[in-house]
Design a protein around this motif. Structure first.
Motif, PDB file in Angstrom:
ATOM      1  N   ASP A 164       8.976   1.697   5.255  1.00  0.00           N
ATOM      2  CA  ASP A 164       7.533   1.490   5.311  1.00  0.00           C
ATOM      3  C   ASP A 164       6.928   2.698   6.018  1.00  0.00           C
ATOM      4  O   ASP A 164       7.164   2.899   7.221  1.00  0.00           O
ATOM      5  CB  ASP A 164       7.198   0.215   6.083  1.00  0.00           C
ATOM      6  CG  ASP A 164       7.660  -1.041   5.363  1.00  0.00           C
ATOM      7  OD1 ASP A 164       7.648  -1.029   4.121  1.00  0.00           O
ATOM      8  OD2 ASP A 164       8.054  -2.017   6.033  1.00  0.00           O
ATOM      9  N   PHE A 165       6.147   3.479   5.286  1.00  0.00           N
ATOM     10  CA  PHE A 165       5.629   4.732   5.832  1.00  0.00           C
ATOM     11  C   PHE A 165       4.116   4.648   6.044  1.00  0.00           C
ATOM     12  O   PHE A 165       3.371   4.186   5.161  1.00  0.00           O
ATOM     13  CB  PHE A 165       5.944   5.890   4.894  1.00  0.00           C
ATOM     14  CG  PHE A 165       7.412   6.074   4.641  1.00  0.00           C
ATOM     15  CD1 PHE A 165       8.237   6.572   5.642  1.00  0.00           C
ATOM     16  CD2 PHE A 165       7.979   5.737   3.424  1.00  0.00           C
ATOM     17  CE1 PHE A 165       9.587   6.738   5.426  1.00  0.00           C
ATOM     18  CE2 PHE A 165       9.333   5.901   3.190  1.00  0.00           C
ATOM     19  CZ  PHE A 165      10.150   6.403   4.195  1.00  0.00           C
ATOM     20  N   ILE A 166       3.665   5.102   7.214  1.00  0.00           N
ATOM     21  CA  ILE A 166       2.223   5.161   7.465  1.00  0.00           C
ATOM     22  C   ILE A 166       1.657   6.519   7.089  1.00  0.00           C
ATOM     23  O   ILE A 166       0.445   6.691   7.024  1.00  0.00           O
ATOM     24  CB  ILE A 166       1.886   4.851   8.937  1.00  0.00           C
ATOM     25  CG1 ILE A 166       2.576   5.835   9.879  1.00  0.00           C
ATOM     26  CG2 ILE A 166       2.258   3.411   9.273  1.00  0.00           C
ATOM     27  CD1 ILE A 166       2.158   5.683  11.329  1.00  0.00           C
ATOM     28  N   ARG A 173       7.430   6.783   9.670  1.00  0.00           N
ATOM     29  CA  ARG A 173       7.622   5.353   9.459  1.00  0.00           C
ATOM     30  C   ARG A 173       6.629   4.522  10.264  1.00  0.00           C
ATOM     31  O   ARG A 173       6.148   4.950  11.320  1.00  0.00           O
ATOM     32  CB  ARG A 173       9.055   4.949   9.854  1.00  0.00           C
ATOM     33  CG  ARG A 173      10.131   5.610   9.004  1.00  0.00           C
ATOM     34  CD  ARG A 173      11.505   5.156   9.449  1.00  0.00           C
ATOM     35  NE  ARG A 173      12.548   5.872   8.730  1.00  0.00           N
ATOM     36  CZ  ARG A 173      13.031   5.517   7.539  1.00  0.00           C
ATOM     37  NH1 ARG A 173      12.546   4.431   6.954  1.00  0.00           N
ATOM     38  NH2 ARG A 173      13.975   6.217   6.949  1.00  0.00           N
ATOM     39  N   ARG A 174       6.343   3.319   9.770  1.00  0.00           N
ATOM     40  CA  ARG A 174       5.435   2.411  10.472  1.00  0.00           C
ATOM     41  C   ARG A 174       6.103   1.876  11.739  1.00  0.00           C
ATOM     42  O   ARG A 174       7.210   1.346  11.692  1.00  0.00           O
ATOM     43  CB  ARG A 174       5.066   1.239   9.566  1.00  0.00           C
ATOM     44  CG  ARG A 174       4.149   0.205  10.223  1.00  0.00           C
ATOM     45  CD  ARG A 174       3.782  -0.902   9.255  1.00  0.00           C
ATOM     46  NE  ARG A 174       4.949  -1.636   8.813  1.00  0.00           N
ATOM     47  CZ  ARG A 174       5.490  -2.662   9.477  1.00  0.00           C
ATOM     48  NH1 ARG A 174       4.970  -3.053  10.639  1.00  0.00           N
ATOM     49  NH2 ARG A 174       6.543  -3.302   8.990  1.00  0.00           N
ATOM     50  N   GLN A 188      -0.800  -0.922   7.785  1.00  0.00           N
ATOM     51  CA  GLN A 188       0.379  -1.739   7.534  1.00  0.00           C
ATOM     52  C   GLN A 188       1.541  -0.928   6.981  1.00  0.00           C
ATOM     53  O   GLN A 188       2.658  -1.409   6.931  1.00  0.00           O
ATOM     54  CB  GLN A 188       0.018  -2.867   6.558  1.00  0.00           C
ATOM     55  CG  GLN A 188      -1.017  -3.839   7.089  1.00  0.00           C
ATOM     56  CD  GLN A 188      -0.545  -4.513   8.371  1.00  0.00           C
ATOM     57  OE1 GLN A 188       0.545  -5.065   8.425  1.00  0.00           O
ATOM     58  NE2 GLN A 188      -1.378  -4.451   9.406  1.00  0.00           N
ATOM     59  N   GLY A 189       1.268   0.275   6.547  1.00  0.00           N
ATOM     60  CA  GLY A 189       2.324   1.096   5.985  1.00  0.00           C
ATOM     61  C   GLY A 189       2.518   0.830   4.501  1.00  0.00           C
ATOM     62  O   GLY A 189       2.041  -0.167   3.956  1.00  0.00           O
ATOM     63  N   THR A 190       3.217   1.730   3.852  1.00  0.00           N
ATOM     64  CA  THR A 190       3.479   1.638   2.419  1.00  0.00           C
ATOM     65  C   THR A 190       4.989   1.599   2.189  1.00  0.00           C
ATOM     66  O   THR A 190       5.714   2.490   2.619  1.00  0.00           O
ATOM     67  CB  THR A 190       2.886   2.849   1.679  1.00  0.00           C
ATOM     68  OG1 THR A 190       1.468   2.881   1.884  1.00  0.00           O
ATOM     69  CG2 THR A 190       3.185   2.781   0.186  1.00  0.00           C
ATOM     70  N   ARG A 191       5.448   0.536   1.527  1.00  0.00           N
ATOM     71  CA  ARG A 191       6.868   0.449   1.201  1.00  0.00           C
ATOM     72  C   ARG A 191       7.155   1.387   0.040  1.00  0.00           C
ATOM     73  O   ARG A 191       6.525   1.308  -1.007  1.00  0.00           O
ATOM     74  CB  ARG A 191       7.226  -0.984   0.794  1.00  0.00           C
ATOM     75  CG  ARG A 191       8.732  -1.207   0.591  1.00  0.00           C
ATOM     76  CD  ARG A 191       9.451  -1.158   1.908  1.00  0.00           C
ATOM     77  NE  ARG A 191      10.905  -1.239   1.735  1.00  0.00           N
ATOM     78  CZ  ARG A 191      11.783  -1.115   2.718  1.00  0.00           C
ATOM     79  NH1 ARG A 191      11.350  -0.903   3.953  1.00  0.00           N
ATOM     80  NH2 ARG A 191      13.070  -1.192   2.493  1.00  0.00           N
ATOM     81  N   GLN A 202       3.309  -0.605  -5.785  1.00  0.00           N
ATOM     82  CA  GLN A 202       1.899  -0.703  -6.159  1.00  0.00           C
ATOM     83  C   GLN A 202       1.266   0.671  -6.050  1.00  0.00           C
ATOM     84  O   GLN A 202       1.831   1.567  -5.406  1.00  0.00           O
ATOM     85  CB  GLN A 202       1.170  -1.691  -5.249  1.00  0.00           C
ATOM     86  CG  GLN A 202       1.248  -1.340  -3.781  1.00  0.00           C
ATOM     87  CD  GLN A 202       0.642  -2.397  -2.894  1.00  0.00           C
ATOM     88  OE1 GLN A 202       0.148  -3.415  -3.361  1.00  0.00           O
ATOM     89  NE2 GLN A 202       0.660  -2.172  -1.590  1.00  0.00           N
ATOM     90  N   PRO A 203       0.120   0.890  -6.697  1.00  0.00           N
ATOM     91  CA  PRO A 203      -0.511   2.215  -6.651  1.00  0.00           C
ATOM     92  C   PRO A 203      -0.822   2.655  -5.222  1.00  0.00           C
ATOM     93  O   PRO A 203      -1.326   1.869  -4.412  1.00  0.00           O
ATOM     94  CB  PRO A 203      -1.798   2.012  -7.468  1.00  0.00           C
ATOM     95  CG  PRO A 203      -1.480   0.881  -8.383  1.00  0.00           C
ATOM     96  CD  PRO A 203      -0.602  -0.040  -7.591  1.00  0.00           C
ATOM     97  N   VAL A 204      -0.513   3.906  -4.941  1.00  0.00           N
ATOM     98  CA  VAL A 204      -0.743   4.498  -3.622  1.00  0.00           C
ATOM     99  C   VAL A 204      -1.758   5.626  -3.770  1.00  0.00           C
ATOM    100  O   VAL A 204      -1.625   6.478  -4.657  1.00  0.00           O
ATOM    101  CB  VAL A 204       0.567   5.049  -3.034  1.00  0.00           C
ATOM    102  CG1 VAL A 204       0.312   5.761  -1.711  1.00  0.00           C
ATOM    103  CG2 VAL A 204       1.584   3.926  -2.860  1.00  0.00           C
ATOM    104  N   SER A 205      -2.757   5.645  -2.914  1.00  0.00           N
ATOM    105  CA  SER A 205      -3.792   6.680  -2.959  1.00  0.00           C
ATOM    106  C   SER A 205      -3.285   7.959  -2.332  1.00  0.00           C
ATOM    107  O   SER A 205      -2.710   7.943  -1.240  1.00  0.00           O
ATOM    108  CB  SER A 205      -5.057   6.212  -2.242  1.00  0.00           C
ATOM    109  OG  SER A 205      -5.613   5.093  -2.891  1.00  0.00           O
TER     110      SER A 205
END
Length: 315
Positions: A191-193, A227-228, A175-178, A267-270
């Motif tokens: 939004d990055f994958i 980007r997603r 879904q990607g990360t904003r 939110q936390p990103v791994s």
């Protein structure tokens, strides 16, 4: 009388289908013939190589890792706090060995041991990730957790193909990360994958994913953001660009050279550091540490990566 040279050899016995332990006698023999007095320590658990390297300052003339990128990451983290510039060797035994490819280390263990023993010093940059360090990559998003999801036997048998296959599965479902990304040149939001800060000529075994001439000792790190894709057509364009290594405006790629970059998410990103778990963070700053490590390499000035044309896309 010439001073005896002492080397600490940190060995991950499970790296590369246990190739490390099978080649250990040949490696030590090669180092001994080059005049090194070698002390071998087999890593016992995650973090052990880091702790052993941290304690080695002043006791050894060179610290050498025998293992994959993760073992090298532990060594780098362990020696980064030394008061003197560390002298490091690397005998790659992992599945992908991105950093080894960038520095031109031989794949044959005996040949790599010869380089670790007799190689030319190459003073290299590394990255700092908050209070941790990495040799060649800090990344989030697709491909970054493949090392934890892909079956170990599959990694050993199929190598990079296993990574590519698992990554392709992720590509269709992520879904990607904003995120807001702050560099010296400005702010990038989207939004990055996938996102990475690197000092390498390849990522996940793929060469040519980064543009321009990439040098490992220029005081810069490379930032790559993907980007997603919003629909099937954009996904197809992105996959085509990744396979051809030719990025177009539609591929949704952002690239820049940076000395420092900050990532901010809701939110936390791994993250992963050289293939090792980097933890989950809402905000993290990555910085270049110029001329931090002296590596024993085959060539004093490893070649730069080839030019790849990338047209970045803004939102």
């Amino acid at each position: 009388m010439e001073k005896e040279k002492r080397m600490l050899l940190l060995v991950n016995p499970y790296a590369g289908k246990k190739q490390a332990q099978n080649s250990l006698c040949d490696i030590v023999d090669q180092l001994n013939k080059a005049g090194w007095r070698v002390e071998v320590r087999i890593t016992q658990s995650r973090g052990d190589a880091c702790e052993q390297a941290r304690k080695a300052e002043g006791k050894f003339d060179r610290v050498t890792a025998v293992g994959g990128d993760g073992t090298l990451n532990e060594l780098i983290t362990g020696v980064a706090g030394w008061n003197t510039r560390p002298d490091v060797g690397y005998i790659p035994m992992g599945t992908t060995n991105d950093f080894a490819a960038s520095l031109g280390f031989p794949k044959d263990p005996k040949a790599a041991a010869k380089v670790a023993a007799e190689g030319e010093p190459f003073v290299c940059d590394i990255g700092r990730f908050e209070d941790r360090y990495f040799a060649y990559i800090a990344a989030f998003g697709m491909f970054t957790d493949v090392a934890y999801l892909t079956d170990q036997q599959a990694k050993n048998i199929f190598g990079r193909l296993a990574y590519l296959f698992q990554g392709a599965l992720e590509l269709g479902s992520t879904q990607g990360t904003r995120m807001k990304v702050v560099t010296e040149e400005g702010i990038i939001e989207g939004d990055f994958i996938f996102g990475a800060v690197t000092n390498s000529h390849s990522i996940g075994g793929f060469k040519g994913l980064l543009t321009g001439e990439i040098y490992l000792d220029d005081g810069w790190l490379e930032l790559l953001l993907i980007r997603r894709p919003k629909n099937a057509a954009e996904l197809s364009e992105l996959v085509s660009s990744l396979l051809s290594q030719q990025f177009t405006q539609k591929s949704g790629v952002y690239y820049a050279k940076v000395k420092s970059v900050t990532f901010c998410a809701d939110q936390p990103v791994s993250w992963t550091l050289d293939g090792e778990d980097g933890g989950a963070h809402e905000q993290v700053t990555v910085e270049c540490m110029p001329a931090a490590i002296s590596f024993a390499v085959r060539e004093k000035e490893p070649a730069a990566a080839p030019n790849v044309v990338v047209v970045t896309q803004t939102e």
